[in-house]
Scaffold this motif. Structure first.
Motif, PDB file in Angstrom:
ATOM      1  N   UNK A  81       0.844  -1.194   0.000  1.00  0.00           N
ATOM      2  CA  UNK A  81       0.000   0.000   0.000  1.00  0.00           C
ATOM      3  C   UNK A  81       0.880   1.246   0.000  1.00  0.00           C
ATOM      4  N   UNK A  82       0.432   2.251  -0.737  1.00  0.00           N
ATOM      5  CA  UNK A  82       1.124   3.526  -0.805  1.00  0.00           C
ATOM      6  C   UNK A  82       0.182   4.561  -1.399  1.00  0.00           C
ATOM      7  N   UNK A  83       0.567   5.821  -1.352  1.00  0.00           N
ATOM      8  CA  UNK A  83      -0.274   6.876  -1.898  1.00  0.00           C
ATOM      9  C   UNK A  83      -0.344   6.724  -3.414  1.00  0.00           C
ATOM     10  N   UNK A  84      -1.528   6.419  -3.943  1.00  0.00           N
ATOM     11  CA  UNK A  84      -1.700   6.295  -5.380  1.00  0.00           C
ATOM     12  C   UNK A  84      -1.555   4.891  -5.922  1.00  0.00           C
ATOM     13  N   UNK A  85      -1.300   3.896  -5.059  1.00  0.00           N
ATOM     14  CA  UNK A  85      -1.119   2.533  -5.576  1.00  0.00           C
ATOM     15  C   UNK A  85      -1.418   1.507  -4.493  1.00  0.00           C
ATOM     16  N   UNK A  86      -2.070   0.428  -4.924  1.00  0.00           N
ATOM     17  CA  UNK A  86      -2.292  -0.740  -4.081  1.00  0.00           C
ATOM     18  C   UNK A  86      -1.776  -1.942  -4.859  1.00  0.00           C
ATOM     19  N   UNK A  87      -0.786  -2.642  -4.298  1.00  0.00           N
ATOM     20  CA  UNK A  87      -0.146  -3.763  -4.973  1.00  0.00           C
ATOM     21  C   UNK A  87      -0.627  -5.079  -4.394  1.00  0.00           C
ATOM     22  N   UNK A  88      -0.935  -6.019  -5.283  1.00  0.00           N
ATOM     23  CA  UNK A  88      -1.259  -7.384  -4.879  1.00  0.00           C
ATOM     24  C   UNK A  88      -0.455  -8.319  -5.770  1.00  0.00           C
ATOM     25  N   UNK A  89       0.308  -9.223  -5.157  1.00  0.00           N
ATOM     26  CA  UNK A  89       1.160 -10.095  -5.962  1.00  0.00           C
ATOM     27  C   UNK A  89       1.292 -11.465  -5.321  1.00  0.00           C
ATOM     28  N   UNK A  90       1.260 -12.494  -6.132  1.00  0.00           N
ATOM     29  CA  UNK A  90       1.615 -13.838  -5.708  1.00  0.00           C
ATOM     30  C   UNK A  90       2.823 -14.256  -6.527  1.00  0.00           C
ATOM     31  N   UNK A  91       3.780 -14.880  -5.883  1.00  0.00           N
ATOM     32  CA  UNK A  91       4.982 -15.298  -6.579  1.00  0.00           C
ATOM     33  C   UNK A  91       5.431 -16.648  -6.057  1.00  0.00           C
ATOM     34  N   UNK A  92       6.072 -17.419  -6.904  1.00  0.00           N
ATOM     35  CA  UNK A  92       6.527 -18.748  -6.511  1.00  0.00           C
ATOM     36  C   UNK A  92       7.821 -19.067  -7.239  1.00  0.00           C
TER      37      UNK A  92
END
Length: 225
Positions: A81-92
């Motif tokens: 989370x940050x001002x102007x952006x919401x990140x969602x990621x899955x990695x393997x």
């Protein structure tokens, strides 16, 4: 946005696994990391800074290890989370023996919401590729350092045996190389979102394809019970 690729290391699989699952080592691979905290063996958090054309976006990232099969496979879920952006990621990543070395197959599914995400995949893809290059290059350096410290000539002297999608040099890309991002990682296209209003109207400047220093100042690492 989905990206995937492979990376080869001239080090045994067990040593690569240790680096990938050591919070202190992984903190050194995160671009722009300012601090890195360990809640327990499955939950980490980091504060990072991401350069924009008119400033820096500060983001808090919470990481959870959701699956683990030592020394073969691990899967992470990341929320930022940050001002102007919401990140969602899955990695393997999946590690397999390759002669005396190790082959790592990795994949990531990245979603960015907010004004930054509204810029679309065509703008974000080269930026994601650049960050992936940084992480993989830093990871290779950590594997080599681990091999040197443990007296393993395979890990310390060999370093990177090869790489696929994306490729990276032995050091993080310099500022003069930013106009050419090289071959992109394998990706699955997604429909472009309806931007509605521009990112500028949302108060967030577009991301600039700037690079991070190859050796960022060391993050602080703490462990809480």
């Amino acid at each position: 946005m989905k990206v995937a690729g492979e990376r080869s290391f001239a080090a045994p699989r067990e040593k690569v696994w240790v680096v990938l699952n050591d919070p202190a080592s992984m903190a050194k691979t995160i671009p722009g990391v300012e601090s890195f905290d360990v809640q327990d063996e499955r939950h980490w958090s980091a504060k990072v800074k991401i350069p924009l054309s008119l400033g820096v976006l500060h983001m808090t990232m919470n990481m959870e290890k959701t699956e683990e099969r030592e020394p073969e496979l691990a899967r992470l879920a990341i929320k930022g989370t940050g001002v102007g952006a919401i990140l969602s990621m899955t990695t393997a990543f999946n590690l397999s023996e390759a002669g005396r070395g190790t082959l790592m197959k990795w994949e990531a599914d990245v979603s960015i919401a907010g004004p930054v995400g509204s810029m679309g995949q065509r703008v974000l893809q080269p930026i994601v590729n650049q960050q992936v290059q940084h992480v993989l290059t830093a990871l290779d350096q950590q594997v080599m350092a681990f091999g040197s410290e443990s007296g393993d000539s395979a890990g310390g002297a060999g370093g990177m045996a090869g790489a696929k999608a994306p490729t990276a040099d032995s050091a993080a890309p310099g500022a003069s190389d930013l106009k050419d991002y090289g071959e992109p990682a394998e990706s699955s296209p997604e429909p472009e979102p309806d931007t509605g209003s521009s990112a500028a109207e949302g108060g967030v400047a577009p991301l600039a394809p700037e690079t991070y220093e190859p050796k960022p100042e060391g993050p602080t690492t703490s462990t809480e019970d």
